[in-house]
Write a protein that holds these residues in place. Structure first.
Motif, mmCIF file in Angstrom:
data_model
loop_
_atom_site.group_PDB
_atom_site.id
_atom_site.type_symbol
_atom_site.label_atom_id
_atom_site.label_comp_id
_atom_site.label_asym_id
_atom_site.label_seq_id
_atom_site.Cartn_x
_atom_site.Cartn_y
_atom_site.Cartn_z
ATOM 1 N N GLU A 137 0.840 -1.202 0.000
ATOM 2 C CA GLU A 137 0.000 0.000 0.000
ATOM 3 C C GLU A 137 0.877 1.256 0.000
ATOM 4 N N ASP A 138 1.928 1.264 0.825
ATOM 5 C CA ASP A 138 2.860 2.401 0.826
ATOM 6 C C ASP A 138 3.500 2.568 -0.543
ATOM 7 N N PHE A 139 3.866 1.446 -1.159
ATOM 8 C CA PHE A 139 4.513 1.513 -2.465
ATOM 9 C C PHE A 139 3.558 2.043 -3.527
ATOM 10 N N VAL A 140 2.316 1.604 -3.504
ATOM 11 C CA VAL A 140 1.364 2.085 -4.517
ATOM 12 C C VAL A 140 1.084 3.573 -4.301
ATOM 13 N N LEU A 141 1.081 4.025 -3.061
ATOM 14 C CA LEU A 141 0.910 5.458 -2.815
ATOM 15 C C LEU A 141 2.090 6.243 -3.388
ATOM 16 N N PHE A 142 3.293 5.687 -3.252
ATOM 17 C CA PHE A 142 4.459 6.335 -3.843
ATOM 18 C C PHE A 142 4.336 6.370 -5.368
ATOM 19 N N VAL A 143 3.929 5.255 -5.962
ATOM 20 C CA VAL A 143 3.782 5.201 -7.426
ATOM 21 C C VAL A 143 2.782 6.258 -7.888
ATOM 22 N N HIS A 144 1.666 6.401 -7.173
ATOM 23 C CA HIS A 144 0.674 7.410 -7.545
ATOM 24 C C HIS A 144 1.216 8.826 -7.343
ATOM 25 N N SER A 145 1.999 9.029 -6.289
ATOM 26 C CA SER A 145 2.618 10.343 -6.079
ATOM 27 C C SER A 145 3.617 10.649 -7.193
ATOM 28 N N GLU A 149 3.504 9.404 -10.219
ATOM 29 C CA GLU A 149 2.694 9.666 -11.411
ATOM 30 C C GLU A 149 2.161 11.097 -11.384
ATOM 31 N N GLN A 150 1.676 11.538 -10.224
ATOM 32 C CA GLN A 150 1.150 12.898 -10.118
ATOM 33 C C GLN A 150 2.249 13.926 -10.377
ATOM 34 N N ALA A 151 3.463 13.654 -9.899
ATOM 35 C CA ALA A 151 4.582 14.564 -10.161
ATOM 36 C C ALA A 151 4.870 14.635 -11.667
ATOM 37 N N ALA A 152 4.793 13.510 -12.345
ATOM 38 C CA ALA A 152 5.013 13.497 -13.791
ATOM 39 C C ALA A 152 3.890 14.253 -14.513
ATOM 40 N N ILE A 153 2.654 14.059 -14.078
ATOM 41 C CA ILE A 153 1.515 14.781 -14.662
ATOM 42 C C ILE A 153 1.667 16.277 -14.414
ATOM 43 N N ASP A 154 2.038 16.657 -13.185
ATOM 44 C CA ASP A 154 2.238 18.073 -12.870
ATOM 45 C C ASP A 154 3.339 18.674 -13.737
ATOM 46 N N THR A 155 4.382 17.898 -13.993
ATOM 47 C CA THR A 155 5.464 18.358 -14.865
ATOM 48 C C THR A 155 4.926 18.594 -16.274
ATOM 49 N N LEU A 156 4.104 17.681 -16.763
ATOM 50 C CA LEU A 156 3.473 17.864 -18.074
ATOM 51 C C LEU A 156 2.583 19.105 -18.084
ATOM 52 N N LEU A 157 1.783 19.254 -17.040
ATOM 53 C CA LEU A 157 0.856 20.385 -16.987
ATOM 54 C C LEU A 157 1.584 21.720 -16.982
ATOM 55 N N SER A 158 2.736 21.775 -16.335
ATOM 56 C CA SER A 158 3.470 23.038 -16.256
ATOM 57 C C SER A 158 4.382 23.275 -17.461
ATOM 58 N N ALA A 159 4.584 22.254 -18.285
ATOM 59 C CA ALA A 159 5.462 22.386 -19.456
ATOM 60 C C ALA A 159 4.838 23.327 -20.481
ATOM 61 N N LYS A 160 5.689 24.048 -21.161
ATOM 62 C CA LYS A 160 5.257 24.982 -22.207
ATOM 63 C C LYS A 160 5.966 24.626 -23.516
ATOM 64 N N PRO A 161 5.591 23.488 -24.101
ATOM 65 C CA PRO A 161 6.253 23.085 -25.342
ATOM 66 C C PRO A 161 5.973 24.087 -26.461
ATOM 67 N N GLN A 162 6.919 24.201 -27.377
ATOM 68 C CA GLN A 162 6.795 25.171 -28.470
ATOM 69 C C GLN A 162 6.446 24.517 -29.804
ATOM 70 N N SER A 163 7.047 23.395 -30.090
ATOM 71 C CA SER A 163 6.789 22.769 -31.393
ATOM 72 C C SER A 163 5.444 22.053 -31.384
#
Length: 171
Positions: A98-106, A108-122
């Motif tokens: 359960e601790d490990f799956v919570l880490f995996v979801h965290s 994943e959320q960090a990766a999603i947040d990184t995508l959301l904040s990215a400002k790609p140009q091409s």
């Protein structure tokens, strides 16, 4: 009609469709972004610097694998061998997973947040970002209308980028 005019006409139609969808479903909660369990205290570190260095395509792959990994571990956690006898509580092995799956979801959320904040140009990077976010949203969304809004917005963003690139090529 030239390709640029066709592109602008299609973009206008998409914008009208997006506004129509927003009018039907309302604007509430459309821009709240994805929701995952809140960050839990754990001893694992999420390598944010590494996530920041990934391309849009690589971030999408990481998100996809992390989501699948979380689903798989969650499936294992439904098995009786991870529960205390006759109790609805995890045993030691269940708590570790359960601790490990919570880490995996965290993670994943960090990766999603990184995508959301990215400002790609091409347009290609914008398209990769859109695919990654839409893939995530498709798995998390319960409302098809809300998902449709996200999809139309993604198409609009890609078409705008392609139009800018086309205008630069013609200049």
């Amino acid at each position: 009609m030239t390709d640029t005019n066709n592109h602008r006409l299609a973009l206008t139609k998409i914008t009208y469709a997006l506004n129509a969808i927003k009018g039907v479903v309302g604007n509430a909660d459309l821009d709240d972004g994805p929701i995952l369990p809140p960050d839990e205290v754990h001893s694992y570190a999420i390598p944010q610097d590494s996530l920041n260095g990934l391309s849009m395509k690589e971030l999408g792959v990481v998100c996809d694998v992390l989501h699948t990994t979380g689903d798989i571990i969650s499936g294992f956690l439904c098995q009786p061998r991870f529960f205390k006898d006759r109790e609805n509580e995890y045993n030691g092995a269940g708590r570790i997973l359960e601790d490990f799956v919570l880490f995996v979801h965290s993670f994943e959320q960090a990766a999603i947040d990184t995508l959301l904040s990215a400002k790609p140009q091409s347009s290609e990077d914008i398209k990769e970002k859109a695919w990654a976010l839409l893939s995530f949203e498709a798995q998390m969304q319960d409302n098809l209308s809300d998902f449709a809004v996200h999809a139309v917005e993604a198409v609009k963003d890609v078409m705008e980028a392609e139009g800018r690139e086309g205008d630069r090529e013609q200049a």
